[in-house]
Design a protein around this motif. Structure first.
Motif, PDB file in Angstrom:
ATOM      1  N   VAL A  15      -5.431   5.498  -8.274  1.00  0.00           N
ATOM      2  CA  VAL A  15      -4.087   5.930  -7.858  1.00  0.00           C
ATOM      3  C   VAL A  15      -3.544   6.958  -8.853  1.00  0.00           C
ATOM      4  N   GLY A  16      -3.705   6.682 -10.152  1.00  0.00           N
ATOM      5  CA  GLY A  16      -3.261   7.643 -11.158  1.00  0.00           C
ATOM      6  C   GLY A  16      -4.002   8.967 -11.035  1.00  0.00           C
ATOM      7  N   GLY A  41     -10.348  -1.181 -14.467  1.00  0.00           N
ATOM      8  CA  GLY A  41      -9.648  -2.044 -13.519  1.00  0.00           C
ATOM      9  C   GLY A  41     -10.305  -2.076 -12.149  1.00  0.00           C
ATOM     10  N   ASN A  46     -14.688  -2.014  -7.383  1.00  0.00           N
ATOM     11  CA  ASN A  46     -14.674  -2.195  -5.930  1.00  0.00           C
ATOM     12  C   ASN A  46     -15.986  -1.769  -5.287  1.00  0.00           C
ATOM     13  N   LEU A 217     -10.835 -11.203  -6.666  1.00  0.00           N
ATOM     14  CA  LEU A 217     -11.979 -11.107  -5.758  1.00  0.00           C
ATOM     15  C   LEU A 217     -13.260 -11.352  -6.534  1.00  0.00           C
ATOM     16  N   VAL A 352      -0.870   0.159  -4.788  1.00  0.00           N
ATOM     17  CA  VAL A 352      -1.465  -0.144  -3.480  1.00  0.00           C
ATOM     18  C   VAL A 352      -1.540  -1.664  -3.416  1.00  0.00           C
TER      19      VAL A 352
END
Ligand code: FAD
Length: 374
Positions: A15-16, A41, A46, A217, A352
Motif C-alpha cells: 500500500v505504501g 509484513g 501473501n 493466516l 486494506v
C-alpha cells in the motif's frame, strides 16, 4: 536526506509503495519511511495472487481491475516475473456450480468462461477430474512471487523514480507537516500512513473508532513429488463460499449452508483453498483466517492439516511434501474492504481491511493521492 519532501509515506508494504508510485507519477518528491530493514509484513507473506474474479462487486472489483493494469505496467520495468496468469475455480458440488453460473451471468463474469473438466485439466493437469462438474476460467489474474516482487518494486521506485527510502526508522508522530521519526523530524507537504496491522503507533484513537481486528493466516509451501504445471491460480468450492464476489450472490446461500454443515471445522477457521505455483515448481498453498486483537504467533498444526486435506481433495499429487510454513496477518474490518481516514487535510491513514492489498493496493494508492492533490 533533504529536509523537505512533498509527501512522506509511512510503511513500505504494497500500500505504501502504491501511494509512492501514484505520487511520483504526479511529479511529487516522495520519501518512504519503514521501521524494518525491508518489508516483512503481509505484503511479502501473501500468495502474490492479484485477484479480480471473486473481489467484492462494485468499487472494489473496479479497483482490482485498475490495480492489475498497474501491475502489468510495472512488472516488466521493475524486473518482476509474472509466473502464471488467470484463475481456475473447479466446482465439485452442484451448489458451487450454481454459484459459478450465477457469477458468469453478472457483469463481473463477462470475460470469464465455463470450462469442462477436461478443459480445466489442460490448465492444471493435477486437478482431480472425478466429481468435477465444471470450472470457472477467469483470464484477469496475475501471480507474482511477493517476497521477491516487493523488494524489486521498492528498488525500481528508488532507481527509476527517485523515491527516497528511509529503512530501520519508525515514525512516532505525524503532526501537520512535521513527521517525527526515531531518527529525528522530517518536513513534508503531506503524509500518508500505511501501517498495515499496526493499530497502536500512529493515530490509535482514530483507528480504534473503526473496530478493526487482526486476521492471522497460515500458509504452506508444498513441493510435488514429480514436476507438475500450474497454468493458473486454483481455488475451490470453499472459495465460492468465501470470496465476496461469489459469496454475496443470493445463489451462494445453498452452497454456504452445505459447506457449513459438511466442513464446519474448516469454515469455522476461515479455511479456503488457494494454490499458486512458484518458479521452482513448488506451490504456495493456504489459507485460514483467525480473528483476534493481535497477530497469532504460533501456527496450529490442526489448521495446516485441514488446509492440506482441502488441497488433497482437489489435487492428485501423491508424495507431495510440505517444505515451508509461515503465518501472516492483516487489519480486518467487518464492514469495509478498505479504510481511508483523514486526520488532517494533508494527512491520510490507509488500510486494506479485506485481505486484498496485493490485488487492489495500486488503485487505492491512486485514489488516495488524487484526494490529496485534487
Ligand atoms: C498470508 C497472507 C496471504 C494473503 N494473500 C493475498 C493475496 O494473494 N492477494 C491479495 O491481494 N492480498 C493478499 N493478502 C493481503 C495483502 O497481503 C495485504 O492486504 C497487504 O499486503 C497489506 O499491505 P500493507 O502495505 O497495508 O501492509 P504491510 O505489508 O503489513 O506493510 C505495512 C508496513 O508498515 C510498516 N509500519 C507500520 N507502522 C510504522 C511506523 N510507525 N513507522 C514505520 N513503519 C511502519 C510496517 O513495518 C510494514 O512494513 C494476504 C495477506 C496475508 C497475510
Amino acid at each position: 536526506m533533504p529536509a523537505t519532501f512533498d509527501l512522506v509515506v509511512v510503511g513500505a508494504g504494497i500500500v505504501g509503495l502504491a501511494v509512492a508510485l501514484a505520487a511520483v507519477r504526479k511529479g511529487k518528491k516522495v520519501l518512504v519511511i519503514e521501521r524494518n530493514a525491508k518489508a516483512v509484513g503481509a505484503s511479502i507473506r501473501n500468495f502474490g495472487f492479484i485477484t479480480i474474479s471473486g473481489q467484492k462487486a462494485g468499487d472494489h472489483w473496479a479497483r482490482a481491475r485498475r490495480a492489475r493494469d498497474v501491475w502489468a505496467e510495472v512488472v516488466g520495468e521493475a524486473g518482476i516475473a509474472v509466473i502464471h496468469t488467470g484463475s481456475l475455480l473447479p466446482a465439485y458440488r452442484p451448489e458451487a456450480e450454481a454459484v459459478m453460473e450465477a457469477f458468469l451471468a453478472t457483469p463481473m463474469g463477462a470475460d470469464c468462461q465455463r470450462l469442462t473438466p477436461a478443459e480445466a485439466l489442460t490448465h492444471v493437469p493435477s486437478l482431480r477430474a472425478k466429481n468435477m462438474r465444471a470450472a470457472l476460467w477467469s483470464p484477469h489474474e496475475l501471480r507474482v512471487e511477493s517476497r521477491e516482487a516487493i523488494p524489486k518494486l521498492a528498488a525500481w521506485l528508488e532507481q527509476r523514480h527517485g523515491v527516497r527510502f528511509q529503512w530501520n526508522t519508525a515514525v512516532t508522530a505525524v503532526d501537520g507537516t512535521r513527521i517525527d521519526t526515531s531518527r529525528g523530524p522530517v518536513e513534508a507537504g503531506a503524509c500518508v500512513v500505511c501501517p498495515g496491522d499496526d493499530f497502536s503507533t500512529l493515530f490509535p484513537e482514530r483507528i480504534a473508532a473503526y473496530g478493526l481486528r487482526i486476521c492471522t493466516l497460515q500458509m504452506l509451501r508444498v513441493m510435488p513429488a514429480t514436476p507438475t504445471r500450474f497454468g493458473a491460480a486454483v481455488m475451490s468450492d470453499l472459495s465460492y463460499g468465501r470470496y465476496e464476489g461469489f459469496a454475496d450472490l443470493p445463489e451462494a446461500q445453498p452452497l454456504i449452508a452445505r459447506l457449513d454443515a459438511e466442513l464446519a471445522e474448516m469454515r469455522g477457521l476461515g479455511i479456503h483453498l488457494i494454490a499458486v505455483q512458484s518458479a521452482d515448481g513448488s506451490l504456495v498453498v493456504g489459507d485460514s483466517h483467525v480473528y483476534g486483537d493481535a497477530p497469532e504467533p504460533f501456527a496450529r498444526e490442526r489448521i495446516d492439516t485441514l488446509i492440506m486435506e482441502a488441497f488433497d481433495q482437489i489435487f492428485d499429487l501423491p508424495g507431495r511434501q510440505v517444505i515451508g510454513r509461515w503465518c501472516g496477518s492483516y487489519a480486518s474490518a467487518a464492514d469495509r474492504v478498505v479504510m481511508v481516514d483523514q486526520p488532517a487535510d494533508n494527512v491520510r491513514l490507509v488500510m486494506v481491511t479485506g485481505g486484498t492489498g496485493a490485488s487492489t493496493g495500486f488503485a487505492l494508492g491512486e485514489q488516495v493521492v488524487d484526494s490529496l492533490y485534487a
